[in-house]
Design a protein around this motif. Structure first.
Motif, PDB file in Angstrom:
ATOM      1  N   ASP A   1      -6.556   7.716  -0.618  1.00  0.00           N
ATOM      2  CA  ASP A   1      -6.359   6.396  -0.013  1.00  0.00           C
ATOM      3  C   ASP A   1      -7.726   5.937   0.471  1.00  0.00           C
TER       4      ASP A   1
ATOM      5  N   THR B   1      -3.250  -5.081   0.978  1.00  0.00           N
ATOM      6  CA  THR B   1      -2.811  -5.766   2.206  1.00  0.00           C
ATOM      7  C   THR B   1      -3.988  -5.996   3.160  1.00  0.00           C
ATOM      8  N   LYS B   2      -4.937  -5.074   3.142  1.00  0.00           N
ATOM      9  CA  LYS B   2      -6.031  -5.104   4.127  1.00  0.00           C
ATOM     10  C   LYS B   2      -7.195  -5.934   3.585  1.00  0.00           C
TER      11      LYS B   2
ATOM     12  N   TRP C   1      -4.612  -4.164   9.807  1.00  0.00           N
ATOM     13  CA  TRP C   1      -6.068  -4.304   9.940  1.00  0.00           C
ATOM     14  C   TRP C   1      -6.647  -4.914   8.669  1.00  0.00           C
TER      15      TRP C   1
ATOM     16  N   GLY D   1       0.836  -1.197   0.000  1.00  0.00           N
ATOM     17  CA  GLY D   1       0.000   0.000   0.000  1.00  0.00           C
ATOM     18  C   GLY D   1       0.872   1.249   0.000  1.00  0.00           C
ATOM     19  N   GLN D   2       1.957   1.214   0.765  1.00  0.00           N
ATOM     20  CA  GLN D   2       2.855   2.372   0.810  1.00  0.00           C
ATOM     21  C   GLN D   2       3.469   2.617  -0.571  1.00  0.00           C
TER      22      GLN D   2
ATOM     23  N   THR E   1      -7.010   6.726   8.957  1.00  0.00           N
ATOM     24  CA  THR E   1      -7.216   5.436   9.613  1.00  0.00           C
ATOM     25  C   THR E   1      -6.543   5.287  10.989  1.00  0.00           C
TER      26      THR E   1
HETATM   27  C1  PLP Z   1      -4.887   3.464   5.206  1.00  0.00           C
HETATM   28  C2  PLP Z   1      -3.607   2.778   4.868  1.00  0.00           C
HETATM   29  N1  PLP Z   1      -3.011   3.059   3.713  1.00  0.00           N
HETATM   30  C3  PLP Z   1      -1.845   2.485   3.366  1.00  0.00           C
HETATM   31  C4  PLP Z   1      -1.232   1.582   4.196  1.00  0.00           C
HETATM   32  C5  PLP Z   1       0.064   0.975   3.779  1.00  0.00           C
HETATM   33  O1  PLP Z   1      -0.149  -0.331   3.319  1.00  0.00           O
HETATM   34  P1  PLP Z   1       1.019  -1.388   3.370  1.00  0.00           P
HETATM   35  O2  PLP Z   1       1.128  -1.864   4.777  1.00  0.00           O
HETATM   36  O3  PLP Z   1       0.589  -2.439   2.405  1.00  0.00           O
HETATM   37  O4  PLP Z   1       2.262  -0.702   2.910  1.00  0.00           O
HETATM   38  C6  PLP Z   1      -1.810   1.250   5.407  1.00  0.00           C
HETATM   39  C7  PLP Z   1      -1.147   0.289   6.306  1.00  0.00           C
HETATM   40  O5  PLP Z   1      -1.427   0.195   7.481  1.00  0.00           O
HETATM   41  C8  PLP Z   1      -3.031   1.879   5.775  1.00  0.00           C
HETATM   42  O6  PLP Z   1      -3.630   1.622   6.939  1.00  0.00           O
END
Ligand code: PLP
Length: 383
Positions: free
Chosen positions: A172, A196-197, A327, A75-76, A147
């Motif tokens: 996001d 990921t979530k 989460w 996600g990052q 979040t």
């Molecule tokens: C709202 C949100 N966006 C992005 C991310 C980042 O995702 P990743 O852990 O896959 O890098 C997270 C991770 O906790 C998140 O909660």
């Protein structure tokens, strides 16, 4: 040795194939010489993905009501690629203070050192974001709700301003997911999900997706993903494709359980406030009700002031909430964000410690019973 292409054999299955490749091979000299023309959708080298990634991108784009999607390994990475694709030194970048922490750190510690003018704005600024627009404003980053702190953003108001000034927007959307909010339908240029979530859904992989409609921007994103070397494992793409088979069922179940648990918690005397836009008492409730059609499985809360050790007594008494920062999986989770972290923020809804809960697929009554006995432990330690 003659190469036999398995894709040309007669075979059918309900399960998507896991295509692995670093190297793509070509039938003719001419095809090899012109391989770059196969981008952004086709295959010229493993870095841009195999048919497994492309199938996942097709499925996610359909969920988002978008024409294109790019998958990346977290996600990052999705947040970072979206910014790196379009923002350059000399540009002004607006980031909501509620955005994911690692995106803010990337902007603060990297982009601002590369000549990008980074500005964090209050998540609840809504249409008044117009006052922050400059001639060189290139992009606005949103997260709704944030979040950890759970502020809602008026996505419609922010995108209206962005369109007026020709500024790109990204959101996001991991909390609501495309089941309950489709950013592209609301004028957002780039819809980001931390797969990921909820998409993956089983706490066993990381992945991110960027969905969009504009074909030129899609080509830029694909090139950025490729140039930054961000290939996504075909096995992980397969797992997310499998996760998508149950995504909407999990989301609906977790969403309903989350409302139950949050409603119950909000009525407990140990709790100062529950941060969850679904609650009528939440400052973001009206926007949520107007713009979203459902809720994610995540909310936060704040305890009434008490002795420091009461929070650790609460955490250590829980039996059904593993302690962890992610989460969206099948197991419920709980995380702690200390008061110092809130106090260090430029725009914060609270100066107190925040507790964040993700609700999984367990029976909500079991989770409530667990929270109830842990609140008793809090009470005893609170003095
Ligand atoms: C709202 C949100 N966006 C992005 C991310 C980042 O995702 P990743 O852990 O896959 O890098 C997270 C991770 O906790 C998140 O909660």
């Amino acid at each position: 040795m003659q190469y036999i292409d398995p894709a040309k054999q007669k075979f059918a299955s309900l399960s998507p194939a896991v295509w692995r490749a670093s190297t793509v091979v070509f039938d003719t000299f001419e095809e090899f010489a012109e391989r770059k023309q196969r981008q952004p959708d086709g295959y010229s080298y493993g870095i841009t993905g195999t048919p497994t990634a492309r199938e996942l991108e097709r499925r996610v784009a359909a969920l988002e009501n978008g024409r294109h999607c790019v998958v990346v390994p977290s996600g990052q990475a999705a947040l970072m690629v979206s910014v790196m694709a379009f923002v350059r030194g000399g540009d002004h970048l607006l980031i909501s203070d509620s955005c994911y922490g690692a995106l803010k750190t990337f902007a603060r510690s990297w982009l601002s050192q590369m000549g990008v003018d980074v500005e964090f704005y209050p998540p609840t600024i809504d249409g008044a974001i117009e006052t922050l627009i400059r001639p060189n404003t290139r992009m606005i980053c949103m997260e709704a709700p944030g979040t950890v702190t759970m502020e809602m953003q008026d996505v419609a108001a922010v995108t209206a301003v962005a369109k007026k000034y020709g500024v790109k927007t990204m959101l996001d959307n991991t909390w609501a997911s495309p089941l309950y909010f489709r950013p592209l339908d609301h004028g957002v240029d780039l819809s980001i999900e931390a797969a990921t979530k909820m998409f993956g859904g089983h706490s066993d992989l990381l992945m991110g997706t960027i969905s969009l409609n504009n074909a030129d921007d899609y080509a830029v994103l694909r090139e950025t993903q490729s140039i930054m070397g961000l290939n996504t494992s075909p096995e992980d793409c397969f797992l997310v494709l499998r996760g998508l088979e149950t995504f909407s069922l999990r989301m609906q179940h977790q969403s309903a359980s989350t409302r139950k648990v949050a409603d119950w918690l909000a009525a407990q005397p140990q709790i100062d406030s529950v941060l969850f836009p679904v609650l009528e008492s939440d400052p973001g409730h009206e926007i949520w009700k107007k713009q979203f059609s459902g809720n994610g499985c995540l909310f936060s809360f704040i305890f009434r002031p008490a002795k420091e050790q009461a929070i650790s007594a609460f955490f250590n008494a829980l039996n059904h909430f593993p302690i962890g920062a992610s989460w969206g999986g099948t197991h419920s989770l709980i995380a702690y964000y200390p008061a110092s972290q809130q106090q260090a923020r430029a725009f914060t809804p609270t100066q107190q410690a925040i507790i964040r809960i993700s609700i999984g697929l367990e029976d909500p009554e079991l989770l409530i019973a667990d929270l109830k006995q842990a609140l008793s432990a809090w009470q005893q330690a609170a003095g």
